[in-house]
Enzyme design. Sequence first.
Site, PDB file in Angstrom:
ATOM      1  N   ILE A  25       0.552  -1.254  -0.378  1.00 53.33           N
ATOM      2  CA  ILE A  25      -0.105   0.329  -0.179  1.00 53.33           C
ATOM      3  C   ILE A  25       0.625   1.354  -0.092  1.00 53.33           C
ATOM      4  O   ILE A  25       2.125   1.818   1.011  1.00 53.33           O
ATOM      5  CB  ILE A  25      -0.645   0.049   1.041  1.00 53.33           C
ATOM      6  N   LYS A  26       0.545   2.784  -0.706  1.00 51.32           N
ATOM      7  CA  LYS A  26       1.433   3.752  -0.612  1.00 51.32           C
ATOM      8  C   LYS A  26       0.141   4.644   0.278  1.00 51.32           C
ATOM      9  O   LYS A  26      -0.408   4.918  -0.202  1.00 51.32           O
ATOM     10  CB  LYS A  26       1.206   3.981  -1.993  1.00 51.32           C
ATOM     11  N   VAL A  27       1.296   4.973   1.395  1.00 49.48           N
ATOM     12  CA  VAL A  27       0.703   5.998   2.324  1.00 49.48           C
ATOM     13  C   VAL A  27       0.246   7.033   1.842  1.00 49.48           C
ATOM     14  O   VAL A  27       2.113   6.964   1.424  1.00 49.48           O
ATOM     15  CB  VAL A  27       0.331   5.744   4.064  1.00 49.48           C
ATOM     16  N   GLU A 176      -2.753   5.747  -0.991  1.00 52.19           N
ATOM     17  CA  GLU A 176      -2.674   6.715  -1.699  1.00 52.19           C
ATOM     18  C   GLU A 176      -3.404   5.386  -3.097  1.00 52.19           C
ATOM     19  O   GLU A 176      -3.914   5.605  -4.105  1.00 52.19           O
ATOM     20  CB  GLU A 176      -1.729   7.454  -2.435  1.00 52.19           C
ATOM     21  N   GLY A 177      -2.928   4.294  -3.220  1.00 51.42           N
ATOM     22  CA  GLY A 177      -2.957   4.168  -4.003  1.00 51.42           C
ATOM     23  C   GLY A 177      -1.601   2.281  -3.838  1.00 51.42           C
ATOM     24  O   GLY A 177      -1.907   2.237  -2.777  1.00 51.42           O
TER      25      GLY A 177
END
Length: 288
Positions: A25-27, A176-177
């Site tokens: 996960i992109k935080v 974010e993604g």
Amino acid sequence: MEWPLDVALARPVQQLPTGPWAYEIKVDGHRTVLWRTEDGVRLQSRSGRDVTPLWMDLAVAAMRLPPGTVLDGEAVVYLADGEAGARISFEAAQSRALSTPSRARELAARHPATYVAFDALAVAGTDLRPRPYAERRQALVDVLAGVGPPLEPVWSTTDRGEALLWYAALEGTGVEGIVAKPIRSAYKAGRIWSKIRHADTLDATIVGFTGTARHPKMLAIRLPDGRVALSQRLTTALAAAIGPHLLPDAGRASTEDGDTYTPATEDVAVEVVAGTTRHAVVTVIRLR
């Protein structure tokens, strides 16, 4: 390993790759390299600046790491979100990153930061960058197991389907993604990973400004396609952070739309929202 470190980056893609990849996960926080030295802790921004005074709560927690450990990750701030629990707030992290050390201490007292680590570049003096991702991931989990919050490993999976479920389910929570990383790859500077995001951003260069260098109002931004456009009006915090990096040049210049600005002589990078670059103004998110 020499300070500052050039970090690995991700290039935007339309779909997650398949094959021997790991998915994280992109935080939505501030990219931060954490250095546990022999006598303390230093925190480095993506651009190489020393940001230790702004994240002292993380620096204190990182003293529990073995000396000679270097981690790559994101400094984030969680805020309460009613019945939904907590969400990651980029605005809160941005306020911390653009504050003074004394103001940062006040903000930390109200909303402590969390360090979401996604790579172990060195542990106890051993350089892990040449090792494959899978080995570095295990080293990251192991070294953080003895530390605990507020230092934590990022969520990671080798199941592409699970990663896509995260992508759909976690939108709006500060995720974010998804970033995809080849399992067998070493760590090196440059765009070696891939990412999909709900709202993509890109890096652009400041070529000028309106107002004064000390108190810029808007920035003239050169976009990747070569166009120069004015940004939306800067927040007070962003203007204060960017102003010291602006060196005005003589004369005046104009964008393709006829907006005038004072040229700047230094190449300073900022992050902008990609969707806004189709229009006459761009939204600046942060200094790079």
